[in-house]
Scaffold this motif. Structure first.
Motif, PDB file in Angstrom:
ATOM      1  N   LYS A 289      16.883   2.039 -25.417  1.00 42.70           N
ATOM      2  CA  LYS A 289      17.114   1.589 -24.082  1.00 42.70           C
ATOM      3  C   LYS A 289      18.498   1.070 -23.865  1.00 42.70           C
ATOM      4  O   LYS A 289      19.329   1.029 -22.987  1.00 42.70           O
ATOM      5  N   THR A 290      18.938   0.269 -24.860  1.00 41.23           N
ATOM      6  CA  THR A 290      20.483  -0.560 -24.929  1.00 41.23           C
ATOM      7  C   THR A 290      21.492   0.474 -24.734  1.00 41.23           C
ATOM      8  O   THR A 290      22.303  -0.077 -23.877  1.00 41.23           O
ATOM      9  N   ASP A 386      16.831  -6.814 -18.763  1.00 42.67           N
ATOM     10  CA  ASP A 386      16.154  -6.061 -20.010  1.00 42.67           C
ATOM     11  C   ASP A 386      14.954  -6.828 -20.415  1.00 42.67           C
ATOM     12  O   ASP A 386      14.477  -7.937 -19.780  1.00 42.67           O
ATOM     13  N   GLU A 387      14.166  -5.992 -21.001  1.00 39.49           N
ATOM     14  CA  GLU A 387      12.415  -6.357 -21.150  1.00 39.49           C
ATOM     15  C   GLU A 387      11.946  -6.878 -19.865  1.00 39.49           C
ATOM     16  O   GLU A 387      11.525  -8.217 -19.652  1.00 39.49           O
ATOM     17  N   GLY A 558      13.195  -7.388 -28.254  1.00 41.28           N
ATOM     18  CA  GLY A 558      14.452  -6.649 -28.263  1.00 41.28           C
ATOM     19  C   GLY A 558      15.431  -6.812 -29.565  1.00 41.28           C
ATOM     20  O   GLY A 558      16.305  -6.069 -29.499  1.00 41.28           O
TER      21      GLY A 558
END
Ligand code: ADP
Ligand code: MG
Length: 673
Positions: A289-290, A386-387, A558
């Motif tokens: 995803k990053t 994120d997350e 993460g």
């Protein structure tokens, strides 16, 4: 009508109202929806010989002899004895000296309290006293127990709610008649009585069902309205594709997966399109995803805007920052990143804030500090979380609102939302909830699926073991480290004695330093370390200056060190499935074979059900499948996983326990649109 001040209730003055405010109760409506935490049931009386250790019991007994009073360190202790035909019991009270004269020898009372065994005799601690007639009228009834704060007693809450109910200002039905009759729900009036003062369990469950349904129903309708509104919002920051993104994709040491390509196309189309983006990227741990987030930030930066990415922990924010800085330097990209967290020195913070305000930085990486007071952006076009699931579904719109305001210059506050320069919103999540529920709970967003693991990934090999296997596990760690890899060991606690019998990072690291060969370098990480210290430990591990990282769950989400191939989780039975899946996701991020060892330290007797849960982990590496299993195996009222982190928290509904109600609420929301 319901938003009337608490002081309209007889007996509630300014002082009590102030106490209520502390627990979030600010008016009559919120008081009526301040639900009991649990109920205490007035059980049937038992005889003195049927009392069990550690249980709250009620006995009908005669006081034998005079009570005595002792004083220990300024506190009075009253003790007395009582009994019935079957035997005798001791009674003990702290700080209740009036009982010495209040307890009449030879008189019969019902005593209700916690039974403790000492030797062969039982003592009731702090028992409440009733006349047998009084107790008979209470027996079998359910007494609500409310969450409290200092100064606010259960009795006051109960009384206030009773009086508020008597005001009869809540009788207007809040659900459509059609739903009530089709679902067989109780009306709002019965529901409010039933949730606070149920006559029996059935009464309570009926009330709870209706209120949980309503909570979901309102939530879903709000999401849909939000989506409609968002879909109309104009694109205030239109982008065009520059050469940078394609160039980066070419230059990466790996090829993007087909799923990454597809998702990136979807985001790009949004950024170039006519409307504001509201998109959720859902992908399991390690799906990559990053880089998708970075490409999006690169696109906004190349178009002369700012973009921000918010992570749930400072550890993860720092990692993203380092990663983005390295990428932009290595590939000569127009990205100027800065890190903003809550734990920076005043000087660093000032410098960062100045650079954000004047546009010197165009990619801002941080924690929730990103949207705190005093942070002024310049043309903030994109906000990534994120997350996302860590921030909670219900916080989502609050967050968007903050982002909108943060993006605004001061004099535009008076404009309507649609006229404001709302930034694009991108959420990234491994969403460890079943897909069917995710679709409903994220109903306000457009969803992109990253449903493909990068090529050349070997599935993680899993083992569920007991403590006898520790020795072997350590041999595996040594072997992997000697092969040039790294390992995580997760312990639930930080220091010895925090919770009896559970492993802690401090002692565990010491022990490993003694047992493992001297050349193996061991790092220690936990949430209570200073931010700088945490960053240093994490950077050392990422740079392979340490081999084994003994850590609490601060690495849960993460964290990305692809060279790590062993994840050993101590006291694995303590964690929820979603959490275990996230922890395991820290390995299997490179091409080498990875291993995850779940150590079950529970006593033999408790094994059965625990084994079942851990077996789910052993058999599957698929986050969505695990979530489905989690849903099936979870008993009512259990609070593992998500609830622990406070995410997805509803007032009374529980997405797991009430999954069925959630689906029905969604169906009704479809029908009544
Ligand atoms: P997550 O989805 O859990 O956030 P990350 O984005 O951290 O996953 O990616 C995990 C690891 O996989 C990182 O080291 C990243 O560099 C690497 N990675 C990402 N995409 C690919 C790909 N297409 N091929 C190989 N490795 C990749
Ligand atoms: Mg990630």
């Amino acid at each position: 009508m319901l938003h009337r001040p608490l002081t309209e209730i007889k007996g509630v003055g300014e002082k009590t109202a102030a106490l209520f405010a502390k627990v979030g109760v600010t008016d009559i409506a919120s008081l009526l929806h301040y639900y009991p935490r649990t109920f205490s049931v007035f059980e049937e009386v038992t005889s003195a010989d049927r009392v069990t250790d550690g249980r709250t019991v009620s006995v009908n007994c005669i006081v034998t002899g005079n009570p005595s009073v002792r004083h220990v360190r300024g506190k009075s202790i009253v003790t007395a004895r009582c009994g019935d035909e079957s035997g005798n019991l001791s009674l003990i009270w702290f700080n209740a000296p009036w009982l010495r004269s209040g307890l009449k020898p030879g008189r019969r009372y019902v005593f209700r309290g916690l039974a403790k065994k000492k030797g062969n005799a039982f003592t009731l601690q702090q028992p409440a006293m009733f006349t047998p007639e009084e107790y008979a009228s209470l027996a079998g009834s359910m007494q609500p127990v409310y969450p409290l704060t200092k100064g606010l007693t259960n009795a006051v809450v109960m009384k206030s709610i009773r009086k508020a109910l008597d005001l009869n200002c809540y009788t207007e039905e809040t659900l459509p008649e059609e739903i009530l009759s089709a679902e067989g729900f109780t009306g709002i009036r019965e529901a409010l009585f039933g949730i606070h003062f149920p006559k029996n369990e059935g009464d309570y469950l009926a009330a709870r069902n209706r209120l949980a349904f309503e909570e979901f129903y309102d939530f879903i309708r709000k999401l849909r309205a939000l989506k409609e509104e968002n879909d109309l919002a104009p694109n205030a920051f239109p982008c065009i594709e520059t050469a940078d993104t394609a160039r980066l994709i070419e230059a990466l040491p790996y090829r993007l997966t087909a799923a990454q390509h597809r998702v990136w196309e979807e985001i790009k189309t949004d950024l170039e399109g006519a409307h504001q983006m509201n998109r959720l990227v859902q992908g399991d741990v390690g799906s990559g995803k990053t880089i998708v987030a970075f490409l999006s930030l690169l696109m906004t930066a190349a178009n002369g805007y700012q973009g921000a990415i918010m992570a749930p922990t400072a550890v993860l924010a720092a990692q993203h920052f380092e990663n983005f800085r390295a990428l932009s330097e290595r590939h000569g990209l127009p990205v100027r990143p800065v890190l903003l967290t809550g734990s920076m020195s005043a000087k660093d913070r000032r410098e960062a804030l100045a650079g954000i305000a004047d546009g010197a930085y165009n990619v801002i990486v941080g924690t929730h500090a990103l949207f705190q007071e005093g942070v002024a952006y310049r043309r903030l076009a994109l906000v990534i979380t994120d997350e996302q699931h860590r921030f909670g579904v219900r916080q989502r719109d609050a967050l968007q609102e903050k982002a909108k305001i943060a993006a605004d210059d001061a004099d535009s506050r008076s404009r309507t939302i649609a006229e404001r320069h709302a930034p694009h919103i991108l959420s990234m999540s491994a969403t460890p909830i079943p897909r069917t529920l995710a679709i409903i709970l994220y109903g306000d967003l457009h969803v992109s699926l990253l449903d493909e693991a990068p090529a050349k990934r070997l599935p993680v090999k899993n083992a569920v073991v007991n403590t006898a296997y520790r020795e072997k596990a350590r041999q595996l760690i040594v072997k992997e480290v000697r092969a040039g890899h790294q390992a995580y060991v997760i312990c639930p606690m930080i220091e010895p004695g925090e919770m009896e019998g559970l492993t802690n990072v401090t002692e565990y690291a010491e022990e490993l330093r003694e047992i493992l060969p001297a050349e193996i370098r061991i790092g220690v990480l936990h949430g209570q370390m200073k931010a700088k210290e945490k960053d240093r430990v994490m950077e050392e591990f990422a740079a392979h200056l340490t081999d084994v990282l003994v850590s609490t769950t601060v690495v849960e989400v993460g964290v990305d060190v692809p060279n790590a191939t062993v994840m050993m989780i101590e006291d694995a039975q303590r964690f929820g499935l979603a959490q275990l899946h996230q922890l395991r996701g820290r390995v299997g991020r490179g091409e080498a074979q990875s291993y995850c060892i779940f150590t079950d330290t529970s006593p033999e007797a408790e094994r059965g059900e625990i084994n079942e849960r851990l077996a789910v982990m052993k058999e599957s590496n698929d986050g969505f499948k695990i979530a489905e299993e989690d849903l099936k195996t979870r008993g009512p009222g259990e609070l593992f996983g998500l609830r622990q982190s406070g995410a997805l928290a509803f007032r009374i509904a529980d997405i797991y326990r009430d999954a069925d109600l959630l689906t029905r609420a969604a169906a009704w929301a479809d029908r009544t649109e």
